[in-house]
Design a protein around this motif. Sequence first.
Motif, short mmCIF file in Angstrom:
data_model
loop_
_atom_site.label_atom_id
_atom_site.label_comp_id
_atom_site.label_asym_id
_atom_site.label_seq_id
_atom_site.Cartn_x
_atom_site.Cartn_y
_atom_site.Cartn_z
N GLU A 128 0.81 -1.22 0.00
CA GLU A 128 0.00 0.00 0.00
C GLU A 128 0.85 1.27 0.00
N MET A 129 2.09 1.14 0.45
CA MET A 129 2.96 2.32 0.53
C MET A 129 3.84 2.47 -0.70
N PHE A 130 4.36 1.36 -1.21
CA PHE A 130 5.33 1.41 -2.30
C PHE A 130 4.88 0.50 -3.44
N SER A 131 5.06 0.99 -4.66
CA SER A 131 4.74 0.16 -5.83
C SER A 131 5.83 -0.86 -6.09
N SER A 132 7.06 -0.57 -5.62
CA SER A 132 8.16 -1.53 -5.75
C SER A 132 9.23 -1.22 -4.72
N VAL A 133 9.94 -2.26 -4.28
CA VAL A 133 11.07 -2.13 -3.36
C VAL A 133 12.15 -3.10 -3.84
N SER A 134 13.39 -2.66 -3.87
CA SER A 134 14.48 -3.52 -4.34
C SER A 134 14.56 -4.79 -3.48
N ALA A 135 14.89 -5.90 -4.11
CA ALA A 135 14.91 -7.19 -3.41
C ALA A 135 16.01 -7.26 -2.37
N THR A 136 17.10 -6.53 -2.57
CA THR A 136 18.22 -6.50 -1.62
C THR A 136 18.58 -5.04 -1.34
N PRO A 137 19.20 -4.76 -0.20
CA PRO A 137 19.58 -3.38 0.11
C PRO A 137 20.67 -2.89 -0.83
N VAL A 138 20.63 -1.60 -1.14
CA VAL A 138 21.67 -1.00 -1.98
C VAL A 138 22.87 -0.56 -1.14
N ALA A 139 22.68 -0.47 0.18
CA ALA A 139 23.77 -0.12 1.09
C ALA A 139 23.43 -0.66 2.47
N TYR A 147 17.15 0.64 0.99
CA TYR A 147 16.57 0.03 -0.20
C TYR A 147 16.14 1.13 -1.16
N ARG A 148 16.12 0.81 -2.45
CA ARG A 148 15.53 1.74 -3.42
C ARG A 148 14.08 1.32 -3.65
N ALA A 149 13.18 2.28 -3.56
CA ALA A 149 11.75 1.98 -3.69
C ALA A 149 11.09 3.03 -4.57
N GLN A 150 9.83 2.77 -4.90
CA GLN A 150 9.06 3.74 -5.69
C GLN A 150 7.68 3.88 -5.07
N LEU A 151 7.26 5.13 -4.91
CA LEU A 151 5.93 5.40 -4.38
C LEU A 151 4.89 5.18 -5.47
N HIS A 152 3.64 5.02 -5.07
CA HIS A 152 2.56 4.85 -6.05
C HIS A 152 2.36 6.10 -6.88
N VAL A 157 12.41 6.72 -4.26
CA VAL A 157 12.79 7.09 -2.89
C VAL A 157 13.82 6.12 -2.36
N ALA A 158 14.56 6.59 -1.35
CA ALA A 158 15.46 5.73 -0.58
C ALA A 158 14.74 5.37 0.71
N LEU A 159 14.63 4.08 0.98
CA LEU A 159 13.95 3.59 2.18
C LEU A 159 15.02 3.10 3.16
N LYS A 160 15.21 3.85 4.22
CA LYS A 160 16.26 3.55 5.21
C LYS A 160 15.63 2.86 6.42
N VAL A 161 16.13 1.66 6.76
CA VAL A 161 15.54 0.84 7.81
C VAL A 161 16.60 0.53 8.86
N GLN A 162 16.25 0.76 10.11
CA GLN A 162 17.20 0.53 11.20
C GLN A 162 17.36 -0.97 11.47
N TYR A 239 9.96 12.37 3.01
CA TYR A 239 8.55 11.96 2.91
C TYR A 239 8.06 11.55 4.30
N TRP A 240 7.49 12.53 5.01
CA TRP A 240 7.14 12.31 6.41
C TRP A 240 6.04 11.25 6.58
N ARG A 241 5.20 11.08 5.58
CA ARG A 241 4.12 10.11 5.70
C ARG A 241 4.67 8.69 5.86
N TYR A 242 5.88 8.47 5.35
CA TYR A 242 6.48 7.13 5.40
C TYR A 242 7.75 7.14 6.24
N THR A 243 7.74 7.92 7.31
CA THR A 243 8.91 8.06 8.18
C THR A 243 8.51 7.90 9.65
N SER A 244 9.36 7.23 10.41
CA SER A 244 9.18 7.08 11.86
C SER A 244 10.56 7.16 12.51
#
Length: 578
Positions: A128-139, A147-152, A157-162, A239-244
């Motif tokens: 519901e948040m991303f139309s695609s997310v890379s299968a493996t992290p880019v860094a 991860y590299r992702a794309q919004l709908h 976007v860059a998706l950074k996960v702790q 993108y604050w809507r997808y940030t915590s």
Amino acid sequence: MTRHSLDSLRSYDPEAIARYYSARPWRVLWRALTIIWGFAGFLLGLQWDRFMGKTASHKAMRAVQLRQLLTRLGPTFIKVGQALSTRPDLIHKDFLEELVKLQDQLPPFPTDQAMALVEAELNQPIAEMFSSVSATPVAAASLGQVYRAQLHTGESVALKVQRPNLLPVLTLDLFLMRWAAGWLSAVLPLNLGHDLRLIVDEFGTKLFEEIDYLNEGRNAEKFAENFRDHPEIKVPRIYWRYTSSRVLTLEWIDGIKMTGTEEIRAAGLEVNEIIRIGVTSGLQQLLEFGFFHADPHPGNLFVMSVDDQEPEVFGRLAYIDFGMMDQLDEQTKETLVDALVHLINQEYQELAMDFVKLGFLAPETDIRPIVPALEAVLGDIMGESVRDFNFKTITDRFSELMFDYPFRVPAKFALIIRSLVTQEGLALSMNPNFKIVEVAYPYVARRLLQGESPQLRRRLLEVLFRDGRFQWQRLENLLRIARTDQSFDLLPTAQLGFQYLLSEEGRYLRRQLLLALTEDDRLHTEEVQRLWGLIKEDLRPERLLSSALGALAEFSLEGAAAFLPTMAPLSALQNALR
């Protein structure tokens, strides 16, 4: 924070952390044994070197051993090593040079864990948040992965996960470090001029700021606001809507790493111009905005091609990763400029007092023996070797000085040192012949000459006057240096100077200039002619008229009355020049 959870801990609190782990002695003991076992070989090796009289010859080998050990012990110790690499008051130079090589890259954690954490943090399914997310992290780094992702809506976007369970790992290590700080200093080659627990607390505070992604997002927006009028600097949108606090979504940056020199040239960009942008933006962060990026390593700086819509932009430098930032207050910024002025003037007594104000020396420190030491260390920095000046040279010299005198590097300045040395190293990797002074000096000279604030104008006067005498050569040098900056326009600077001369604030300068023009019982026509020869190309009649009208627009009758007594001596000077 309850005794049973770390989730409510949003900032570093050593007392709360101690209460939590006092109820879990088995976890403390197991981690302590792991760390002790890891350091046992290193410490025994140091003792053996001392016993065999091989401390000096084995120092480089032990430095490598320490770097490898910190990497094995995980994220907290990698960050400790990186922090110590900027602390010449704590670590000998041989170890500093090795710790600088520490990289915070670790193997990535599984993507399914990362996506589960994203969904838990943002309370939405990934689809519901991303139309695609890379299968493996880019860094992948010590604290998280990207991860590299794309919004709908189509944006990349860059998706950074702790990293999962990061907080328990960091807090347990910080607890043990603080507990051990009292006795560890007797074993490791540290300079004991202060309580090492304060160093741990400084480190813990910055580490907690770095793992709070909401804080990183706010830092990015503040940084972007500072550079809003600088088209050469790019900051990704958040993108604050997808940030915590544990997930950060920001604009994807397509660019070339700063180390990709050949790729930069292939893109039609000038390497030296990119270096200039990087150095100038770093100086602006420290001396203008007071809000600076403390970790400008190659992975956090990207070169972007020129936009078709902005042909005036020679190249664009993109900053990413705003977890490690710091803020300088106005007094600190002013004292930094004071220190620079005193260094230029070779006024080492005043420079030592600046170190006290900045926190490098305790207020009660007797600076008398330190003044000649500063002169010995810095005496030739502004001399014939000025073109070879670099920050690495300064830190190397100070690393020796700090073991003989009670210097301590405040946490803020450890970050400043890290930022400056890292940027300089990056510039030199792109162009080994690059001289940072060729960019830094024009910038500082231009800032002093333009004097946009009363503080800067006062510091310019300190440069131009010494012991009540006007330093003609210094003004000439400042103008020559400032003009090597292609963006420097003398006319607006002259207009600011003229307005200042006519103001009440400029009363002292008017009097001093008159004395300077006639001191030693002669008119200093030769010096004035040299200055005129330097600036006449920039001060053409049509531009001068426009500038004069602008300055006179704010010229009051009181200002005119105050300025009129200067006309007679100036007329005499004009006749002499003819």
